[in-house]
Design a protein around this motif. Structure first.
Motif, mmCIF file in Angstrom:
data_model
loop_
_atom_site.group_PDB
_atom_site.id
_atom_site.type_symbol
_atom_site.label_atom_id
_atom_site.label_comp_id
_atom_site.label_asym_id
_atom_site.label_seq_id
_atom_site.Cartn_x
_atom_site.Cartn_y
_atom_site.Cartn_z
ATOM 1 N N GLU A 55 0.825 -1.225 0.000
ATOM 2 C CA GLU A 55 0.000 0.000 0.000
ATOM 3 C C GLU A 55 0.859 1.276 0.000
ATOM 4 O O GLU A 55 0.354 2.364 -0.278
ATOM 5 C CB GLU A 55 -0.964 0.017 1.204
ATOM 6 N N HIS A 56 2.146 1.136 0.360
ATOM 7 C CA HIS A 56 3.026 2.311 0.427
ATOM 8 C C HIS A 56 3.989 2.405 -0.753
ATOM 9 O O HIS A 56 4.891 3.254 -0.746
ATOM 10 C CB HIS A 56 3.834 2.286 1.730
ATOM 11 N N PHE A 61 8.751 7.519 1.144
ATOM 12 C CA PHE A 61 9.580 6.824 2.132
ATOM 13 C C PHE A 61 9.674 5.323 1.877
ATOM 14 O O PHE A 61 10.317 4.608 2.657
ATOM 15 C CB PHE A 61 9.034 7.083 3.547
ATOM 16 N N ARG A 64 13.315 3.640 1.716
ATOM 17 C CA ARG A 64 14.027 3.558 2.999
ATOM 18 C C ARG A 64 13.300 2.618 3.958
ATOM 19 O O ARG A 64 13.923 1.956 4.784
ATOM 20 C CB ARG A 64 14.269 4.952 3.595
ATOM 21 N N ARG A 89 -2.373 -0.887 18.875
ATOM 22 C CA ARG A 89 -2.061 0.381 18.206
ATOM 23 C C ARG A 89 -2.033 1.545 19.210
ATOM 24 O O ARG A 89 -1.235 2.465 19.078
ATOM 25 C CB ARG A 89 -3.016 0.642 17.035
ATOM 26 N N THR A 95 2.265 6.996 14.515
ATOM 27 C CA THR A 95 3.240 6.460 13.548
ATOM 28 C C THR A 95 4.551 7.227 13.600
ATOM 29 O O THR A 95 5.638 6.636 13.603
ATOM 30 C CB THR A 95 2.651 6.544 12.123
ATOM 31 N N ARG A 109 6.233 3.817 20.726
ATOM 32 C CA ARG A 109 6.941 4.629 19.734
ATOM 33 C C ARG A 109 7.481 5.914 20.360
ATOM 34 O O ARG A 109 8.542 6.409 19.956
ATOM 35 C CB ARG A 109 6.011 4.918 18.560
HETATM 36 P P1 ADP Z 1 1.554 2.460 10.817
HETATM 37 O O1 ADP Z 1 2.800 1.603 10.943
HETATM 38 O O2 ADP Z 1 1.326 3.297 12.043
HETATM 39 O O3 ADP Z 1 0.340 1.675 10.395
HETATM 40 P P2 ADP Z 1 1.732 3.455 8.072
HETATM 41 O O4 ADP Z 1 0.983 2.216 7.672
HETATM 42 O O5 ADP Z 1 1.227 4.759 7.608
HETATM 43 O O6 ADP Z 1 1.873 3.543 9.662
HETATM 44 O O7 ADP Z 1 3.238 3.329 7.586
HETATM 45 C C1 ADP Z 1 3.921 2.104 7.580
HETATM 46 C C2 ADP Z 1 5.339 2.330 8.060
HETATM 47 O O8 ADP Z 1 6.018 3.176 7.142
HETATM 48 C C3 ADP Z 1 5.459 3.067 9.394
HETATM 49 O O9 ADP Z 1 5.332 2.210 10.511
HETATM 50 C C4 ADP Z 1 6.848 3.663 9.295
HETATM 51 O O10 ADP Z 1 7.856 2.697 9.568
HETATM 52 C C5 ADP Z 1 6.921 4.038 7.831
HETATM 53 N N1 ADP Z 1 6.511 5.440 7.612
HETATM 54 C C6 ADP Z 1 5.258 5.944 7.642
HETATM 55 N N2 ADP Z 1 5.233 7.263 7.390
HETATM 56 C C7 ADP Z 1 6.528 7.617 7.188
HETATM 57 C C8 ADP Z 1 7.187 8.857 6.881
HETATM 58 N N3 ADP Z 1 6.499 10.001 6.729
HETATM 59 N N4 ADP Z 1 8.532 8.851 6.749
HETATM 60 C C9 ADP Z 1 9.238 7.707 6.899
HETATM 61 N N5 ADP Z 1 8.687 6.502 7.172
HETATM 62 C C10 ADP Z 1 7.353 6.459 7.324
#
Ligand code: ADP
Ligand code: MG
Length: 172
Positions: A55-56, A61, A64, A89, A95, A109
């Motif tokens: 999904e990302h 990011f 990395r 959570r 996050t 966190r």
């Molecule tokens: P969560 O883990 O709280 O569900 P997300 O699903 O939005 O958060 O993001 C997945 C993971 O991506 C995060 O746990 C974090 O490791 C990384 N991440 C999220 N947002 C950022 C950001 N703005 N910059 C760098 N890494 C990020």
């Protein structure tokens, strides 16, 4: 007590490298009354990380994130509790580490996040995500069978805790 819910958690690579952080997070998990249904230490492969964070894929990011997540061993956990998804959570906190330090300093966190990427832990955001994530890392684990056969044992505390494996198992 109501039916237990499963969630999927990761203690990310900078945590397994830091014995004090690792012990404190394990202590938080146990004292928050989670049962540890599955537990394994593993270096996540690039293929697994890409599937897990699909999904990302187009986020700035992403690179990395998958590089970090495959950089060393993580602890992969299936946790059970009433409202496990929401409770885990909440314990994790926001996050973004800097927001977490500020808004929820006592959260996991808040205490152990080093950056937005290295934010200490993962937790599923819904039942559907938990099933999908469990399937990636514990493909042999049958979620429906667990709810049918083992949930009542875990709910009624008919389990033993094995500290060295960080695992609860039904009494035999
Ligand atoms: P969560 O883990 O709280 O569900 P997300 O699903 O939005 O958060 O993001 C997945 C993971 O991506 C995060 O746990 C974090 O490791 C990384 N991440 C999220 N947002 C950022 C950001 N703005 N910059 C760098 N890494 C990020
Ligand atoms: Mg997420």
């Amino acid at each position: 007590m109501n039916i237990l819910q499963l969630t999927f958690a990761i203690l990310k690579p900078h945590i397994t490298k830091n014995p004090i952080a690792l012990e404190q997070i394990k202590y938080i998990i146990l004292t928050s009354k989670f049962k540890i249904v599955k537990s394994k230490r593993k270096t996540i492969t690039m293929q697994e990380a890409e599937e897990f964070y699909v999904e990302h894929k187009h986020k700035f990011f992403y690179n990395r994130l998958v590089t970090f997540m495959t950089s060393g061993p993580s602890d992969l956990l299936i946790l059970a509790k009433e409202n496990a998804i929401k409770d885990w959570r909440t314990l994790m906190g926001p996050t973004k580490a800097y927001r977490a330090h500020f808004e929820a300093p006592d959260s996991i966190r808040g205490k152990f996040g080093l950056s937005d990427t290295r934010n200490a832990t993962h937790g599923s955001d819904s039942e559907e995500s938990a099933r999908r994530e469990i399937r990636i890392f514990f493909p042999e684990f049958d979620v429906d069978k667990w709810y049918r056969e083992e949930e009542p044992l875990f709910r009624n505390d008919k389990v033993a805790f094995y500290e060295e494996r960080f695992l609860h198992q039904p009494n035999t």
